[in-house]
Scaffold this motif. Structure first.
Motif, PDB file in Angstrom:
ATOM      1  N   PRO A 135      36.759  56.876  34.739  1.00 48.35           N
ATOM      2  CA  PRO A 135      37.106  55.975  35.855  1.00 48.35           C
ATOM      3  C   PRO A 135      38.285  55.081  35.475  1.00 48.35           C
ATOM      4  O   PRO A 135      38.398  54.621  34.341  1.00 48.35           O
ATOM      5  N   GLN A 136      39.150  54.835  36.447  1.00 45.14           N
ATOM      6  CA  GLN A 136      40.311  53.982  36.239  1.00 45.14           C
ATOM      7  C   GLN A 136      40.016  52.623  36.889  1.00 45.14           C
ATOM      8  O   GLN A 136      39.802  52.543  38.103  1.00 45.14           O
ATOM      9  N   ILE A 137      39.959  51.581  36.092  1.00 44.95           N
ATOM     10  CA  ILE A 137      39.613  50.241  36.559  1.00 44.95           C
ATOM     11  C   ILE A 137      40.862  49.372  36.492  1.00 44.95           C
ATOM     12  O   ILE A 137      41.556  49.346  35.468  1.00 44.95           O
ATOM     13  N   GLY A 138      41.146  48.675  37.598  1.00 44.43           N
ATOM     14  CA  GLY A 138      42.333  47.843  37.621  1.00 44.43           C
ATOM     15  C   GLY A 138      42.105  46.567  38.412  1.00 44.43           C
ATOM     16  O   GLY A 138      41.175  46.469  39.219  1.00 44.43           O
ATOM     17  N   VAL A 139      42.928  45.594  38.170  1.00 42.23           N
ATOM     18  CA  VAL A 139      42.877  44.338  38.909  1.00 42.23           C
ATOM     19  C   VAL A 139      44.290  44.027  39.398  1.00 42.23           C
ATOM     20  O   VAL A 139      45.275  44.313  38.711  1.00 42.23           O
ATOM     21  N   ARG A 140      44.360  43.451  40.608  1.00 41.06           N
ATOM     22  CA  ARG A 140      45.654  43.139  41.197  1.00 41.06           C
ATOM     23  C   ARG A 140      45.600  41.761  41.845  1.00 41.06           C
ATOM     24  O   ARG A 140      44.619  41.435  42.526  1.00 41.06           O
ATOM     25  N   TYR A 141      46.618  40.987  41.601  1.00 41.83           N
ATOM     26  CA  TYR A 141      46.704  39.653  42.208  1.00 41.83           C
ATOM     27  C   TYR A 141      47.997  39.580  43.001  1.00 41.83           C
ATOM     28  O   TYR A 141      49.061  39.942  42.504  1.00 41.83           O
ATOM     29  N   LEU A 142      47.907  39.106  44.267  1.00 40.33           N
ATOM     30  CA  LEU A 142      49.071  39.102  45.160  1.00 40.33           C
ATOM     31  C   LEU A 142      49.171  37.734  45.834  1.00 40.33           C
ATOM     32  O   LEU A 142      48.158  37.166  46.256  1.00 40.33           O
ATOM     33  N   VAL A 143      50.375  37.208  45.918  1.00 39.41           N
ATOM     34  CA  VAL A 143      50.664  35.992  46.675  1.00 39.41           C
ATOM     35  C   VAL A 143      51.730  36.334  47.706  1.00 39.41           C
ATOM     36  O   VAL A 143      52.768  36.922  47.357  1.00 39.41           O
ATOM     37  N   ARG A 144      51.458  35.947  48.996  1.00 39.88           N
ATOM     38  CA  ARG A 144      52.402  36.319  50.042  1.00 39.88           C
ATOM     39  C   ARG A 144      52.548  35.175  51.042  1.00 39.88           C
ATOM     40  O   ARG A 144      51.555  34.531  51.421  1.00 39.88           O
ATOM     41  N   ARG A 145      53.783  34.912  51.455  1.00 41.39           N
ATOM     42  CA  ARG A 145      54.068  33.996  52.570  1.00 41.39           C
ATOM     43  C   ARG A 145      54.794  34.794  53.638  1.00 41.39           C
ATOM     44  O   ARG A 145      55.800  35.457  53.360  1.00 41.39           O
TER      45      ARG A 145
END
Length: 451
Positions: free
Chosen positions: A64-74
């Protein structure tokens, strides 16, 4: 990998002894040092480690491929702004559903954090084939490295024994100079006494000059062999080397049946096994290329958090299955499959050629060893005859029954016979080692010879 570590450790432990050269360097010590310090072999070892790492990476693709992503958008895009309100659960029915608010929203700020897990369920065999190909390639490179170890051991043996033989040849040259100097001094004294003609004195002096020149050549060859030994073993150019004196092995070399030797070579040669492993890798690449024509099925699960700041709030969960099938990509998959098939055919042909080359190498090594053994026997007998010839002619010259040139020629023939015996003994020993290398049975220090 443990084997590689032990060889490196042995080489490191031998360094202090080699640096001081307080005691003669044995052949096994020289080979061990070459196996741990030879630059080309060390580079090959790093290549092996890289291939092992690539094989481990290929195995990881099945997990299994485990990942985390954090995004900031205006954004003031209407769709983004309304989606942000939905994701952050801040929709106000009283104010957010009128036309003005929907069409011309205020600028929205979103912080999104997602933790996802992806698992491939079916790839048409692509991942499994990739793993097998990486393992086979790593095995091919490892076997190639082990064959280079045997080749390095042979090259070290060759350089080591050549250096010993060169030192012994220098001793033969020194003996010839001593004998020629004695004749020059004797003829000079007799010429002063008027007992011989001046031409005899000049002949003796010319003979002395000739053997002195040959001695300088022998000294030069001896220096070159030491430099070659330093290079092969990976020693510094200024490292002092002390070798034990040359000793010719008395055990005669034997050559087994050529057919049996060829079969042993085909079964034992690490470079052939490397070619076989590379063929396996090529065949699995065909399977991987065919996978492009099958559907790709996987599953993705994710936890997501949305807010107008970095806090982990407004959690949502999703799980989905994904099925994809490539319908057209400009023929790339067909050409990729064709390339994999051609690569496999190339590997098959190379393996066939390598097997034939090994057979030829075994036959040539066997023939060379047989010739070297016979040559050594003849040379050993010639030395005995040459010594006896010198003794008889020296006795006759002392009795005045022959001339000086006969004695000088007899001594020159003895020197040539000794050099030939030395060269034949060296050639026989190296031919025997070369035959074992051709069979794939040349053992490294600490190993039991293969049969």
């Amino acid at each position: 990998m443990q084997k590689y570590f032990l060889l490196t450790l042995c080489g490191a432990l031998a360094l202090p002894a080699l640096a001081t050269a307080a005691t003669p360097l044995s052949l096994d010590e020289a080979i061990r040092h070459a196996l741990s310090q030879n630059p080309e072999l060390r580079a090959s070892e790093r290549q092996t480690q890289a291939a092992d790492a690539r094989a481990s990476a290929a195995r990881g693709a099945l997990l299994p491929q485990i990942g985390v992503r954090y995004l900031v958008r205006r954004s003031d895009n209407p769709l983004d702004a309304f989606a942000d309100k939905l994701n952050t659960r801040t929709v106000d029915p009283a104010t957010d559903f009128n036309a003005q608010a929907l069409n011309y929203p205020d600028t929205s700020t979103l912080h999104a954090t997602q933790l996802s897990v992806e698992l491939p369920l079916y790839t048409g065999g692509r991942l499994a084939a990739g793993m097998r190909a990486a393992n086979a390639s790593a095995s091919a490179i490892r076997l190639g490295y082990e064959h280079r170890q045997q080749t390095t051991a042979y090259n070290t043996l060759q350089a080591y024994r050549a250096a010993q033989a060169a030192a012994y040849a220098l001793g033969i040259a020194n003996d010839a100079v001593d004998a020629a100097r004695e004749h020059a001094e004797t003829t000079a004294r007799l010429a002063r006494q008027g007992r011989i003609v001046a031409s005899d004195r000049l002949t003796a002096e010319l003979s002395l000059a000739s053997v002195q020149s040959l001695r300088e050549q022998a000294a030069h060859r001896q220096r070159l062999t030491i430099e070659e030994l330093r290079l092969v073993t990976g020693l510094p150019a200024d490292a002092e080397l002390l070798l034990p004196p040359w000793e010719s092995t008395d055990k005669p070399a034997t050559v087994s049946s050529t057919t049996e030797s060829e079969q042993r070579a085909l079964a034992n040669r690490k470079d052939l096994k490397a070619n076989e492993a590379q063929l396996t890798a090529s065949r699995t690449q065909i399977t991987a290329a065919r996978a492009a024509f099958h559907p790709q099925i996987g599953v993705v699960a994710a936890d997501s958090w949305y807010d107008d700041n970095a806090a982990l709030a407004n959690k949502s969960q999703s799980i989905m299955g994904v099925v994809s099938l490539n319908l057209f990509n400009g023929g790339r998959d067909w050409h990729g499959l064709s390339a994999a098939q051609r690569d496999t055919e190339q590997s098959e042909l190379r393996l066939e050629g390598a097997r034939q080359a090994v057979r030829n190498e075994v036959r040539a090594a066997a023939s060379r060893l047989t010739e070297a053994s016979l040559r050594r026997q003849i040379a050993a007998q010639s030395v005995g005859l040459a010594r006896e010839n010198v003794r008889l002619i020296k006795q006759r010259y002392g009795e005045g029954r022959t001339i000086l040139i006969d004695l000088l020629m007899a001594e020159r023939m003895l020197v040539e016979a000794r050099h030939e015996a030395l060269a034949a003994a060296l050639d026989e020993e190296l031919s025997a080692a070369r035959f074992k290398l051709a069979e794939g049975s040349l053992s490294l220090p600490g190993e039991t010879a293969a049969h």
